[in-house]
Design a protein around this motif. Sequence first.
Motif, PDB file in Angstrom:
ATOM      1  N   LEU A 146      50.279  27.434  42.823  1.00 33.05           N
ATOM      2  CA  LEU A 146      48.937  26.593  42.685  1.00 33.05           C
ATOM      3  C   LEU A 146      47.732  27.715  42.900  1.00 33.05           C
ATOM      4  CD1 LEU A 146      49.283  23.131  44.341  1.00 33.05           C
ATOM      5  CD2 LEU A 146      49.012  23.855  42.011  1.00 33.05           C
ATOM      6  N   LEU A 147      47.855  28.531  43.828  1.00 31.12           N
ATOM      7  CA  LEU A 147      47.014  29.790  44.082  1.00 31.12           C
ATOM      8  C   LEU A 147      46.890  30.665  43.100  1.00 31.12           C
ATOM      9  CD1 LEU A 147      46.308  31.873  47.474  1.00 31.12           C
ATOM     10  CD2 LEU A 147      47.007  33.043  45.250  1.00 31.12           C
ATOM     11  N   ARG A 148      47.913  31.144  42.393  1.00 27.63           N
ATOM     12  CA  ARG A 148      48.106  31.786  41.132  1.00 27.63           C
ATOM     13  C   ARG A 148      47.122  31.358  40.212  1.00 27.63           C
ATOM     14  NH1 ARG A 148      53.537  33.529  42.247  1.00 27.63           N
ATOM     15  NH2 ARG A 148      53.873  31.975  40.607  1.00 27.63           N
ATOM     16  N   ARG A 149      47.303  29.994  39.923  1.00 32.78           N
ATOM     17  CA  ARG A 149      46.796  29.163  38.923  1.00 32.78           C
ATOM     18  C   ARG A 149      45.154  29.241  39.173  1.00 32.78           C
ATOM     19  NH1 ARG A 149      47.836  22.978  38.325  1.00 32.78           N
ATOM     20  NH2 ARG A 149      46.099  23.209  40.195  1.00 32.78           N
ATOM     21  N   ASP A 150      44.835  29.060  40.314  1.00 33.30           N
ATOM     22  CA  ASP A 150      43.325  28.860  40.479  1.00 33.30           C
ATOM     23  C   ASP A 150      42.645  29.845  40.896  1.00 33.30           C
ATOM     24  OD1 ASP A 150      44.039  26.132  40.104  1.00 33.30           O
ATOM     25  OD2 ASP A 150      44.292  25.448  42.163  1.00 33.30           O
ATOM     26  N   ARG A 151      43.064  31.027  41.387  1.00 39.73           N
ATOM     27  CA  ARG A 151      42.480  31.932  41.914  1.00 39.73           C
ATOM     28  C   ARG A 151      42.848  33.500  41.560  1.00 39.73           C
ATOM     29  NH1 ARG A 151      42.677  31.221  48.497  1.00 39.73           N
ATOM     30  NH2 ARG A 151      41.294  33.135  48.372  1.00 39.73           N
ATOM     31  N   VAL A 152      43.747  33.306  40.576  1.00 42.08           N
ATOM     32  CA  VAL A 152      44.190  34.832  40.192  1.00 42.08           C
ATOM     33  C   VAL A 152      44.367  34.595  38.530  1.00 42.08           C
ATOM     34  CG1 VAL A 152      46.033  36.499  40.154  1.00 42.08           C
ATOM     35  CG2 VAL A 152      45.534  35.194  42.143  1.00 42.08           C
ATOM     36  N   GLY A 153      43.840  35.861  37.759  1.00 43.23           N
ATOM     37  CA  GLY A 153      43.814  35.832  36.478  1.00 43.23           C
ATOM     38  C   GLY A 153      44.833  37.291  35.967  1.00 43.23           C
ATOM     39  N   PHE A 154      45.293  37.061  34.898  1.00 50.60           N
ATOM     40  CA  PHE A 154      46.370  38.329  34.480  1.00 50.60           C
ATOM     41  C   PHE A 154      45.891  38.590  33.136  1.00 50.60           C
ATOM     42  CE2 PHE A 154      48.523  35.764  37.600  1.00 50.60           C
ATOM     43  CZ  PHE A 154      48.961  36.756  38.703  1.00 50.60           C
ATOM     44  N   VAL A 155      45.848  39.945  32.839  1.00 51.33           N
ATOM     45  CA  VAL A 155      45.847  40.390  31.625  1.00 51.33           C
ATOM     46  C   VAL A 155      46.971  41.359  31.540  1.00 51.33           C
ATOM     47  CG1 VAL A 155      44.604  41.838  29.967  1.00 51.33           C
ATOM     48  CG2 VAL A 155      43.412  40.466  31.488  1.00 51.33           C
ATOM     49  N   PHE A 156      47.924  41.223  30.343  1.00 49.95           N
ATOM     50  CA  PHE A 156      48.949  42.316  30.386  1.00 49.95           C
ATOM     51  C   PHE A 156      48.961  43.088  29.042  1.00 49.95           C
ATOM     52  CE2 PHE A 156      50.535  38.465  33.006  1.00 49.95           C
ATOM     53  CZ  PHE A 156      50.881  39.198  34.117  1.00 49.95           C
ATOM     54  N   ALA A 176      50.505  42.406  45.278  1.00 49.15           N
ATOM     55  CA  ALA A 176      49.095  41.932  45.545  1.00 49.15           C
ATOM     56  C   ALA A 176      48.916  40.609  44.626  1.00 49.15           C
ATOM     57  CB  ALA A 176      48.169  43.062  45.197  1.00 49.15           C
ATOM     58  N   ALA A 177      49.318  40.418  43.603  1.00 44.21           N
ATOM     59  CA  ALA A 177      49.061  39.289  42.842  1.00 44.21           C
ATOM     60  C   ALA A 177      49.976  38.097  43.141  1.00 44.21           C
ATOM     61  CB  ALA A 177      49.297  39.734  41.147  1.00 44.21           C
ATOM     62  N   GLY A 178      51.018  38.099  43.867  1.00 42.50           N
ATOM     63  CA  GLY A 178      51.853  37.097  44.301  1.00 42.50           C
ATOM     64  C   GLY A 178      52.949  36.991  43.140  1.00 42.50           C
ATOM     65  N   LEU A 179      53.130  37.723  42.369  1.00 42.49           N
ATOM     66  CA  LEU A 179      54.189  37.883  41.429  1.00 42.49           C
ATOM     67  C   LEU A 179      55.475  38.225  41.710  1.00 42.49           C
ATOM     68  CD1 LEU A 179      52.291  39.217  38.170  1.00 42.49           C
ATOM     69  CD2 LEU A 179      52.766  36.842  38.780  1.00 42.49           C
ATOM     70  N   ASP A 180      55.393  39.009  42.958  1.00 45.54           N
ATOM     71  CA  ASP A 180      56.678  39.657  43.713  1.00 45.54           C
ATOM     72  C   ASP A 180      56.379  39.471  45.264  1.00 45.54           C
ATOM     73  OD1 ASP A 180      59.075  40.482  44.128  1.00 45.54           O
ATOM     74  OD2 ASP A 180      58.636  42.521  43.126  1.00 45.54           O
ATOM     75  N   THR A 181      57.395  39.432  46.055  1.00 41.67           N
ATOM     76  CA  THR A 181      57.123  39.411  47.489  1.00 41.67           C
ATOM     77  C   THR A 181      57.472  40.887  48.387  1.00 41.67           C
ATOM     78  OG1 THR A 181      59.531  38.830  47.778  1.00 41.67           O
ATOM     79  CG2 THR A 181      57.985  36.982  47.512  1.00 41.67           C
ATOM     80  N   LEU A 182      56.720  41.133  49.258  1.00 38.86           N
ATOM     81  CA  LEU A 182      57.009  42.328  50.086  1.00 38.86           C
ATOM     82  C   LEU A 182      58.310  42.064  50.850  1.00 38.86           C
ATOM     83  CD1 LEU A 182      53.321  42.666  51.120  1.00 38.86           C
ATOM     84  CD2 LEU A 182      54.567  44.243  49.648  1.00 38.86           C
ATOM     85  N   THR A 183      59.053  43.296  51.282  1.00 39.26           N
ATOM     86  CA  THR A 183      59.715  43.209  52.102  1.00 39.26           C
ATOM     87  C   THR A 183      59.377  43.144  53.449  1.00 39.26           C
ATOM     88  OG1 THR A 183      61.174  44.688  50.490  1.00 39.26           O
ATOM     89  CG2 THR A 183      61.958  44.607  52.925  1.00 39.26           C
ATOM     90  N   SER A 184      58.386  43.762  53.811  1.00 40.59           N
ATOM     91  CA  SER A 184      57.557  43.588  54.882  1.00 40.59           C
ATOM     92  C   SER A 184      56.060  43.870  54.721  1.00 40.59           C
ATOM     93  CB  SER A 184      58.013  44.656  56.106  1.00 40.59           C
ATOM     94  OG  SER A 184      58.033  46.069  55.946  1.00 40.59           O
TER      95      SER A 184
END
Length: 249
Positions: free
Chosen positions: A88-98, A60-68
């Motif tokens: 660019l999308l992850r940088r501008d529109r998504v935040g992460f806390v690990f 969902a976050a774009g860190l991995d890709t779906l098979t379908s």
Amino acid sequence: MTTTTALRTAARVVGAVKVYGGGDTAVRALDGVDVDFPVGRFTAIMGPSGSGKSTLMHCAAGLDTLTSGAAYIGDTELGALDDRRLTLLRRDRVGFVFQAFNLVPTLTVAENITLPLDLAGRRGDREWIDALVDVVGLRDRLHHRPSELSGGQQQRVAVARAFAGRPDVVFADEPTGNLDSRSGGEVLGLLRRAVRQTDRTVVMVTHDPVAAAHADEVLFLADGRLVDRMQSPTADKVLDRMKAFEVRS
């Protein structure tokens, strides 16, 4: 007359399938999952080990890709983006806390908070960042370095950093896993306040019923499928639901 207002969606997956490996050793981590994450809501994802909860968050976050299937941030389908546009999308529109705080030890609190913006060559909204500092309660720690902070304070810096660029959605992967119960409670309360006070969206993967109880809704996964959801959760109700998985297995 009754008027129904549709919730805006910050992120979603449609028919999400993720398969690792092939042949007899293939593992179906996601098996046709449909989930929306509404704007201004705090959603927790839970499930037994191997249920697919971390895979769902990563896809969902774009860190991995779906098979379908498809994953979206807002109206943007992630699978339609090349590597550069996805970055660019992850940088501008998504935040992460690990779970690991991932702070730069040589930078101050203030510098760690604005680091993603600085790397992108963006000034950011100074009024927004200033308000975030107050939300996370770090006004008197801005010139300290991570080694001078407690674990809970370091995770608060990580939360502020995740929200600094005003992302559409923040994904948190076991954000209290390295914290004691008191510090963990502070961070969870902070995430909840950030949702309320900034109208952002938080999606959190956790194994802890107490952590999940801070969310507006809990999604339960098992064997790569969405099997239940709970509005206005409490720790006891979440724990009872998780015990049902153990009985079934």
